[in-house]
Design a protein around this motif. Structure first.
Motif, PDB file in Angstrom:
ATOM      1  N   GLU A   1       0.974  -1.274   0.023  1.00 12.70           N
ATOM      2  CA  GLU A   1       0.023  -0.100  -0.056  1.00 12.70           C
ATOM      3  C   GLU A   1       1.029   1.301   0.084  1.00 12.70           C
ATOM      4  OE1 GLU A   1       0.383  -1.540   4.245  1.00 12.70           O
ATOM      5  OE2 GLU A   1       0.311  -2.231   2.432  1.00 12.70           O
ATOM      6  N   PRO A   2       0.364   2.348  -0.256  1.00  3.92           N
ATOM      7  CA  PRO A   2       1.142   3.546  -0.510  1.00  3.92           C
ATOM      8  C   PRO A   2       1.804   3.929   0.576  1.00  3.92           C
ATOM      9  CG  PRO A   2      -0.847   3.967  -1.505  1.00  3.92           C
ATOM     10  CD  PRO A   2      -0.934   2.622  -0.852  1.00  3.92           C
ATOM     11  N   ASP A   3       1.441   4.071   1.948  1.00  6.93           N
ATOM     12  CA  ASP A   3       2.147   4.270   3.100  1.00  6.93           C
ATOM     13  C   ASP A   3       3.347   3.347   3.195  1.00  6.93           C
ATOM     14  OD1 ASP A   3       0.324   6.277   3.714  1.00  6.93           O
ATOM     15  OD2 ASP A   3      -0.690   5.432   5.342  1.00  6.93           O
ATOM     16  N   LEU A   4       3.318   2.157   3.086  1.00  5.17           N
ATOM     17  CA  LEU A   4       4.279   1.170   3.144  1.00  5.17           C
ATOM     18  C   LEU A   4       5.628   1.360   2.025  1.00  5.17           C
ATOM     19  CD1 LEU A   4       5.423  -1.383   4.566  1.00  5.17           C
ATOM     20  CD2 LEU A   4       4.215  -2.649   3.088  1.00  5.17           C
ATOM     21  N   LYS A   5       5.135   1.752   0.826  1.00 10.60           N
ATOM     22  CA  LYS A   5       6.005   1.919  -0.113  1.00 10.60           C
ATOM     23  C   LYS A   5       6.620   3.381   0.405  1.00 10.60           C
ATOM     24  CE  LYS A   5       4.850   1.184  -4.507  1.00 10.60           C
ATOM     25  NZ  LYS A   5       5.436  -0.121  -4.899  1.00 10.60           N
ATOM     26  N   LEU A   6       5.881   4.421   0.634  1.00  8.30           N
ATOM     27  CA  LEU A   6       6.493   5.705   1.023  1.00  8.30           C
ATOM     28  C   LEU A   6       7.687   5.465   1.918  1.00  8.30           C
ATOM     29  CD1 LEU A   6       3.524   8.112   0.672  1.00  8.30           C
ATOM     30  CD2 LEU A   6       5.531   7.793  -0.936  1.00  8.30           C
ATOM     31  N   GLY A   7       7.252   4.560   3.127  1.00 12.09           N
ATOM     32  CA  GLY A   7       8.086   4.347   4.115  1.00 12.09           C
ATOM     33  C   GLY A   7       9.435   3.734   3.795  1.00 12.09           C
ATOM     34  N   THR A   8       9.232   2.680   2.887  1.00  9.92           N
ATOM     35  CA  THR A   8      10.477   2.030   2.250  1.00  9.92           C
ATOM     36  C   THR A   8      11.285   2.950   1.396  1.00  9.92           C
ATOM     37  OG1 THR A   8       9.163  -0.027   2.109  1.00  9.92           O
ATOM     38  CG2 THR A   8      11.186   0.241   0.680  1.00  9.92           C
ATOM     39  N   TYR A   9      10.715   3.859   0.745  1.00 14.70           N
ATOM     40  CA  TYR A   9      11.425   5.053  -0.046  1.00 14.70           C
ATOM     41  C   TYR A   9      12.235   5.906   1.105  1.00 14.70           C
ATOM     42  CZ  TYR A   9      12.525   8.244  -3.800  1.00 14.70           C
ATOM     43  OH  TYR A   9      13.139   9.301  -4.474  1.00 14.70           O
ATOM     44  N   ARG A  10      11.438   6.204   2.011  1.00 15.68           N
ATOM     45  CA  ARG A  10      12.088   7.213   3.096  1.00 15.68           C
ATOM     46  C   ARG A  10      13.316   6.747   3.554  1.00 15.68           C
ATOM     47  NH1 ARG A  10       7.590   8.348   5.156  1.00 15.68           N
ATOM     48  NH2 ARG A  10       7.853   6.852   7.115  1.00 15.68           N
TER      49      ARG A  10
END
Length: 349
Positions: A293-302
């Motif tokens: 999900e978007p929040d998980l992907k954003l956390g990974t990227y961050r």
């Protein structure tokens, strides 16, 4: 979200375990027989790209890498002291947008799932979306092909790797030529082999000016574990070896810089990233390869891309796996343009 929580949640995020079922160890031999006589793409004249050796404006380069930092004030981005690339560099002058996959399997990505004409129709639609969202950055179309697939069976050499036949790679190059000026990435999942042993298998293709490279730490099983059982790893020393290998090739053959994509979605997939060496002959993309999900992907990227700067960044979007959990949708170019830094390499699977 804590880093260890993110890492555990996405342990399977980049795993393409379906590769073990759909790419059998005998695929090379079978396809060579079916293909019959195949034209060797490396014997053809050079690719008809007019801008392969376009001179690099160093001021413009610095301006664009600063713009791609997207207002970051931490000092991490843009990356300091990076070399000005050789003439013909793609990044950051264009954004690369690719379809990823393997011709043996419809479950490994859009490249292979769809017949070439439909595949191009779909990828062209994505390209138009990116051009609309960021008209200041031209899009460079590409195909990202898994040329060596981690396998569920040991194969003749016991390395659990299935190397695609040259006829298959030639087919991908032919598909790429359906859209003028398309570039191709060849991706290596080394399994129980190693990157030094596998690069020579695709060297003749890497010598082409429009062919670039991807490597996948997820399937680099240095401890002897079977691929798919745990997440593999590369160290900065491995990445430096590959970039040095590419740089030597670029200098020897007077090629434009190679784009070198490294997949990543956990901390241990790339160790000692601060020691990765940058070279004017090679443009390194640290590519966020996790699904969810978007929040998980954003956390990974961050945490694993933004937090450990190397040079350029990429972001993968999974047409199916990203929809498995609420809000059950793909992230949009509009959303990705808000990231710090903005990804300059976009991969759809």
């Amino acid at each position: 979200m804590r880093i260890n929580k993110i890492a555990s949640l996405i342990l399977v995020a980049g795993a393409t375990i379906c590769t073990f079922t759909y790419c059998t160890s005998g695929a090379n031999e079978k396809n060579e027989k079916k293909a019959g006589k195949v034209t060797d793409s490396t014997s053809a004249d050079t690719q008809e790209q007019a801008d392969l050796k376009t001179p690099v404006d160093s001021a413009k380069y610095n301006e664009l890498v600063k713009a791609n930092a997207n207002g970051d004030t931490t000092g991490k981005w843009p990356v300091k002291n990076q070399p000005i690339p050789l003439d013909g560099a793609i990044l950051p002058f264009k954004r690369i947008v690719v379809y990823y996959g393997n011709l043996h399997s419809k479950k490994m990505g859009a490249l292979g799932e769809y017949a070439p004409k439909e595949m191009w129709s779909r990828l062209n639609a994505e390209i138009k979306h990116w051009e609309k969202v960021d008209p200041s950055t031209p899009v460079q179309a590409g195909l990202h092909y898994i040329a060596a697939v981690a396998s569920g069976t040991p194969g003749k050499d016991g390395k659990y790797i299935n190397r695609m036949a040259n006829s298959q790679i030639d087919s991908v190059l032919a598909i790429a030529k359906m859209r003028p000026n398309t570039i191709v990435f060849l991706d290596l999942q080394v399994a129980l082999s190693n990157i030094k042993a596998e690069l020579p298998h695709i060297e003749k293709y890497l010598q082409l000016p429009y062919v670039h490279l991807g490597i996948d730490p997820e399937f680099s099983m240095k401890d002897g574990s079977l691929p798919g059982k745990k997440i593999g790893t590369y160290d900065a020393a491995d990445i430096n070896y590959v970039s040095g290998y590419l740089a030597d090739m670029v200098n020897k053959l007077n090629l434009p810089p190679k784009v070198f994509v490294v997949h990543r979605f956990t901390k241990k997939m790339v160790t000692n990233s601060q020691n990765i060496k940058l070279r004017p002959e090679v443009q390194i993309v640290m590519h966020m390869d996790g699904w969810g999900e978007p929040d998980l992907k954003l956390g990974t990227y961050r945490h694993f891309i933004y937090g450990e700067p190397v040079q350029f960044t990429g972001f993968k979007l999974f047409y199916k796996n990203d929809l498995k959990k609420a809000p059950n949708r793909l992230m949009t170019p509009e959303e990705l343009m808000k990231l710090k830094p903005r990804p300059i390499y976009i991969q759809y699977q």
